[in-house]
Design an enzyme around this catalytic site. Structure first.
Site, PDB file in Angstrom:
ATOM      1  N   GLU A  65      -2.125  -1.349  -1.143  1.00  0.00           N
ATOM      2  CA  GLU A  65      -2.956  -0.728  -0.101  1.00  0.00           C
ATOM      3  C   GLU A  65      -4.410  -1.175  -0.217  1.00  0.00           C
ATOM      4  O   GLU A  65      -5.327  -0.381  -0.420  1.00  0.00           O
ATOM      5  CB  GLU A  65      -2.843   0.788  -0.170  1.00  0.00           C
ATOM      6  CG  GLU A  65      -1.426   1.296   0.068  1.00  0.00           C
ATOM      7  CD  GLU A  65      -1.284   2.797  -0.013  1.00  0.00           C
ATOM      8  OE1 GLU A  65      -0.411   3.364   0.644  1.00  0.00           O
ATOM      9  OE2 GLU A  65      -2.075   3.431  -0.766  1.00  0.00           O
ATOM     10  N   GLU A 106       6.406   0.758   1.546  1.00  0.00           N
ATOM     11  CA  GLU A 106       6.473   2.168   1.145  1.00  0.00           C
ATOM     12  C   GLU A 106       6.762   3.026   2.362  1.00  0.00           C
ATOM     13  O   GLU A 106       6.130   2.860   3.405  1.00  0.00           O
ATOM     14  CB  GLU A 106       5.158   2.646   0.509  1.00  0.00           C
ATOM     15  CG  GLU A 106       4.801   2.016  -0.807  1.00  0.00           C
ATOM     16  CD  GLU A 106       3.498   2.566  -1.367  1.00  0.00           C
ATOM     17  OE1 GLU A 106       3.094   3.696  -0.964  1.00  0.00           O
ATOM     18  OE2 GLU A 106       2.862   1.884  -2.190  1.00  0.00           O
TER      19      GLU A 106
END
Length: 465
Positions: A164, A364
């Site tokens: 991320e 994810e």
């Protein structure tokens, strides 16, 4: 007639991070401390010393993942397990652990996917250099990833530099207590952004030098942003927000240069991140092979609140406070206040792929729930089945109806792990791990109802939902 099956090589799998799973922090393992070892835990939460003790259970876990049918497993390397001080002497015990970890995955038919960094900077680099604000940390990272690339050459095909990456920059500053409205926040954010961006490009360069056949991507947290109404100001603010939060980073991954809107922002605010000669050329030459993203929820903005910064979006996650952004009345939410929006996944896939035409990879997706074993030593988690079923349906529509090229679907997480704030009560897995926030207990693994459902999904390549 349009094909209604996913590609045969579609990668079903799971994602975890090192600090949320490994444990193994005892002195005889040689691991150094990371930022997580120094962070103040929420009251009642665990520390990172044991986590779910993957360090001693990875053979057992790999066997369960094989039974589940996982085709791929994205895990992170703990930098401080390889280099305890971040840049000094190599810890051979740490590398040997990852060697056997990777070999075990491969022996069980599972493709290893390495993320080299998941917010767990070696503490020594933070103390010595002020972390990613210093170029010396980038230099240390280059040494670290060259060790990994050379050690695992021929074993690992898929790599990403950072988890991320868009969220990380603001998270790093906010978690250290820097206020998003402080005078030096934008300058610090820009400098961090540049150093992290350079580190990402360096990983692509080094991995490709060692093994040109590797597939190297970049990862963001992607959150679709909806306007509260069709008022032009609301729509415009939704565009500006997703530009800053996601597209600034994704543009660099694909195009190898800073987007003009970001350069304009820096110019208007007299922000000048320090760069070294050759930095921009390095970015231009080292772009990604695929775009990975995490997807959990969507958000709503309007024109009244002005452009929403990354800090504004992420602060509720750090503090646990309720977001001040507008609510979406059409969506239910999890126990932690995350809006459940399966259609948002299809929207995300379309927005990313239509903009870049680069293969995408869902790294994810999952739902955290408070759970306990029942008398049958399992968990009847129909809500998790429903969650993944609806998200997979939307993913299939994006692939089969919209023509999005998607490499795989990895759940967060296939097994219960500590949350990013150290909570064991926030369970994501298809496999229950017997421990609580504070009590380690026996760490036995138990299959939930969702285990058998997801096994059928993978065996049918997504046809049987």
């Amino acid at each position: 007639m349009q094909k209604q099956e996913l590609p045969e090589n579609f990668l079903w799998g799971g994602s975890v991070s090192a600090h949320q799973t490994e444990g193994g922090t005892a002195s005889d393992t040689g691991k150094g401390k990371s930022l997580y070892d120094a962070m103040e835990m929420r009251t009642g939460c665990a520390d990172w010393n044991t986590a779910i003790d993957t360090y001693h259970h990875y053979h057992e876990d790999a066997g369960l993942f094989k039974e589940l049918g996982l085709k791929a497993y994205r895990f992170t390397i703990a930098w401080s397990r390889v280099l305890p001080d971040g840049e000094g002497e190599i810890n051979e015990k740490g590398l040997a652990f990852y060697d056997d970890f990777i070999d075990t995955l491969i022996e069980n038919g599972i493709e290893p996917i390495i993320c080299t960094y998941h917010f767990d900077l070696p503490l020594a680099l933070q103390v010595k250099y002020n972390g990613w604000l210093s170029r010396k940390t980038v230099d240390a990272y280059e040494k670290y990833i060259r060790i990994l690339a050379e050690r695992f050459a021929g074993k690992v095909k898929y790599w990403i530099p950072m988890n991320e990456q868009n969220a990380f920059v603001a998270l790093m500053l906010l978690s250290e207590g820097t206020k998003s409205d402080s005078p030096d926040f934008m300058q610090s954010q820009a400098q961090l952004f540049h150093h992290v961006t350079m580190a990402s490009a360096i990983l692509i360069k080094v991995v490709k030098e060692v093994n040109p056949d590797c597939c190297v991507g970049g990862m963001v947290n992607y959150t679709p942003v909806y306007p509260e109404s069709c008022a032009p100001d609301d729509v415009m603010n939704s565009i500006l927000t997703v530009n800053e939060y996601s597209f600034n980073t994704l543009d660099i991954f694909v195009h190898g240069k800073y987007p003009q809107r970001l350069m304009k922002l820096w110019e208007e605010n007299k922000i000048v991140p320090q760069m070294q000669p050759g930095d921009l050329e390095l970015l231009q030459k080292n772009t990604v092979s695929f775009l990975a993203f995490s997807y959990y929820s969507s958000m709503v903005v309007n024109g009244k609140i002005g452009k929403v910064s990354m800090g504004d979006m992420l602060m509720p996650l750090i503090s646990g406070q309720k977001s001040k952004l507008p609510e979406n009345p059409y969506l239910e939410e999890t126990q932690w206040g995350w809006k459940i929006d399966p259609v948002g996944l299809r929207i995300s896939m379309n927005q990313i792929y239509t903009r870049y035409h680069v293969p995408i990879f869902i790294f994810e997706n999952g739902i955290g729930v408070k759970e306990e074993l029942n008398s049958e030593l399992t968990v009847e988690d129909d809500y998790r089945i429903d969650y993944h079923r609806e998200h997979i349906r939307q993913m299939k529509l994006a692939i089969l109806e919209d023509g999005v090229e998607c490499m795989g679907y990895l759940t967060w997480a296939p097994i219960d792990i500590l949350s990013s704030q150290g909570e064991m009560c926030k369970r994501y897995g298809f496999i229950y791990v017997n421990r609580t926030d504070k009590e380690v207990l026996d760490l036995k693994r138990y299959k939930k109802k969702s285990f058998y459902w997801f096994k059928r999904v993978i065996a049918s390549n997504g046809a049987d939902l």
